[in-house]
Write a protein that holds these residues in place. Structure first.
Motif, PDB file in Angstrom:
ATOM      1  N   ALA A 195       2.109   4.513  -9.561  1.00 36.56           N
ATOM      2  CA  ALA A 195       1.488   5.411 -10.542  1.00 36.56           C
ATOM      3  C   ALA A 195       2.525   6.204 -11.313  1.00 36.56           C
ATOM      4  O   ALA A 195       2.283   6.597 -12.455  1.00 36.56           O
ATOM      5  N   SER A 196       3.698   6.409 -10.709  1.00 37.78           N
ATOM      6  CA  SER A 196       4.718   7.236 -11.377  1.00 37.78           C
ATOM      7  C   SER A 196       5.290   6.568 -12.624  1.00 37.78           C
ATOM      8  O   SER A 196       5.954   7.226 -13.427  1.00 37.78           O
ATOM      9  N   SER A 212       5.958  12.302 -13.362  1.00 36.49           N
ATOM     10  CA  SER A 212       7.062  12.111 -12.413  1.00 36.49           C
ATOM     11  C   SER A 212       8.323  11.628 -13.149  1.00 36.49           C
ATOM     12  O   SER A 212       8.237  10.912 -14.126  1.00 36.49           O
ATOM     13  N   SER A 269       2.292   9.674 -16.765  1.00 34.23           N
ATOM     14  CA  SER A 269       2.657  10.326 -15.495  1.00 34.23           C
ATOM     15  C   SER A 269       3.738  11.368 -15.751  1.00 34.23           C
ATOM     16  O   SER A 269       4.550  11.255 -16.676  1.00 34.23           O
ATOM     17  N   GLN A 303       3.262   1.922  -1.661  1.00 32.67           N
ATOM     18  CA  GLN A 303       3.866   2.089  -2.972  1.00 32.67           C
ATOM     19  C   GLN A 303       2.889   2.641  -4.023  1.00 32.67           C
ATOM     20  O   GLN A 303       3.220   2.662  -5.216  1.00 32.67           O
ATOM     21  N   GLU A 304       1.726   3.118  -3.606  1.00 33.93           N
ATOM     22  CA  GLU A 304       0.724   3.575  -4.577  1.00 33.93           C
ATOM     23  C   GLU A 304       1.272   4.693  -5.466  1.00 33.93           C
ATOM     24  O   GLU A 304       1.126   4.674  -6.690  1.00 33.93           O
ATOM     25  N   THR A 305       1.911   5.689  -4.855  1.00 35.21           N
ATOM     26  CA  THR A 305       2.439   6.810  -5.647  1.00 35.21           C
ATOM     27  C   THR A 305       3.562   6.346  -6.567  1.00 35.21           C
ATOM     28  O   THR A 305       3.633   6.739  -7.742  1.00 35.21           O
ATOM     29  N   LEU A 306       4.464   5.518  -6.042  1.00 37.48           N
ATOM     30  CA  LEU A 306       5.547   4.983  -6.863  1.00 37.48           C
ATOM     31  C   LEU A 306       4.994   4.198  -8.049  1.00 37.48           C
ATOM     32  O   LEU A 306       5.474   4.342  -9.186  1.00 37.48           O
ATOM     33  N   GLU A 315       0.798  -1.230   0.000  1.00 42.69           N
ATOM     34  CA  GLU A 315       0.000   0.000   0.000  1.00 42.69           C
ATOM     35  C   GLU A 315       0.834   1.287   0.000  1.00 42.69           C
ATOM     36  O   GLU A 315       0.459   2.258  -0.681  1.00 42.69           O
TER      37      GLU A 315
END
Length: 279
Positions: free
Chosen positions: A271-272, A279, A277, A266-269, A264
């Motif tokens: 999506a990157s 990022s 994206s 790691q959601e932002t990672l 959980e």
């Protein structure tokens, strides 16, 4: 409930034997397979035509198809197919021989897959049925010294869960049984241990070397577990997973919580790495 017909692999011992005894006592019909002819002669003498027996080594794929086809041909409709045949193999990965690795996967993974593949055409043709896979809490959680056993169980869990989605439109339900430790022959007679390497003497993997210690009996009552498995075949919809034993519940829920806790954040990672994206 109307009497049903069951096909169960490995009925000479363990859950297969307990389920077969209970089903026959209830008046249901069982088609059981064994590797050793004569190992269930006592049941044949007692129940006669109510108990059909086939000789089967689940690692022999052509014979798997032949025995499954013959059971359906001779008995007509088979309502429940149970993959029970299997054994435990414990030891660190490099302690195992190549032959042990192949035999474990051929029996616990590929054998179960081929039984399902052989049964599905018949289940579709008759308009439905139930597939029950005897797995283990080790199909969702891991312990040191059991990597190959876990490989087979995690593999068959993925296969059965994916197959459940494939066959639902045909009225075929799938259940994966997650027993904890049980007082069956599996623990003391069928279990195989690798030849130990001294490098692992003081590591967590060495814990499994005491798996056959009869002074520490498992928690699970095999007769109660067998009854719960039988009862699950009457549930609609089929429970995808059936957890049996307080130890199994503890290991499975702990492993799932730990997995979520790792993933959980790691959601932002995650999506990157999407195409759009920034990022």
């Amino acid at each position: 409930m109307a009497s049903r017909t069951w096909f169960i692999t490995g009925v000479n011992s363990g859950f297969g034997r307990r389920m077969t005894e209970q089903l026959l006592e209830r008046g249901e019909r069982v088609a059981g397979t064994v590797r050793r002819p004569g190992s269930v002669d006592d049941l044949r003498r007692t129940y006669g035509e109510q108990f059909w027996v086939g000789h089967l080594d689940v690692t022999d794929t052509p014979n798997v198809r032949a025995v499954v086809d013959r059971a359906f041909a001779e008995l007509g409709r088979i309502d429940v197919v149970v993959n029970n045949a299997g054994y435990g193999l414990f030891g660190a990965a490099e302690e195992l021989t190549d032959e042990q690795v192949v035999a474990q996967l051929n029996t616990n993974l590929l054998g179960s897959i081929q039984v399902v593949r052989a049964a599905l055409p018949h289940l579709r043709a008759q308009g439905g049925g139930r597939l029950i896979q005897i797995s283990s809490y080790g199909g969702l959680a891991t312990n040191p010294g059991a990597s190959l056993y876990h490989a087979a169980k995690w593999g068959i869990e993925g296969f059965m869960e994916g197959t459940a989605r494939d066959v639902a439109p045909f009225g075929i339900g799938v259940s994966i049984v997650e027993p904890g430790g049980a007082r069956t022959e599996f623990r003391f007679d069928s279990l195989q241990l690798a030849e130990p390497m001294t490098a692992y003497d003081d590591t967590p993997a060495a814990m499994v070397r005491g798996a056959k210690d009869r002074s520490r009996p498992p928690l699970g009552d095999p007769a109660k577990m067998a009854a719960r498995i039988i009862d699950s075949a009457g549930q609609e919809p089929a429970p995808l997973r059936l957890v049996l034993g307080s130890d199994s519940y503890r290991f499975v829920t702990g492993a799932l919580r730990e997995r979520l806790a790792q993933i959980e954040p790691q959601e932002t990672l995650a999506a990157s790495t999407d195409w759009n994206s920034e990022s």
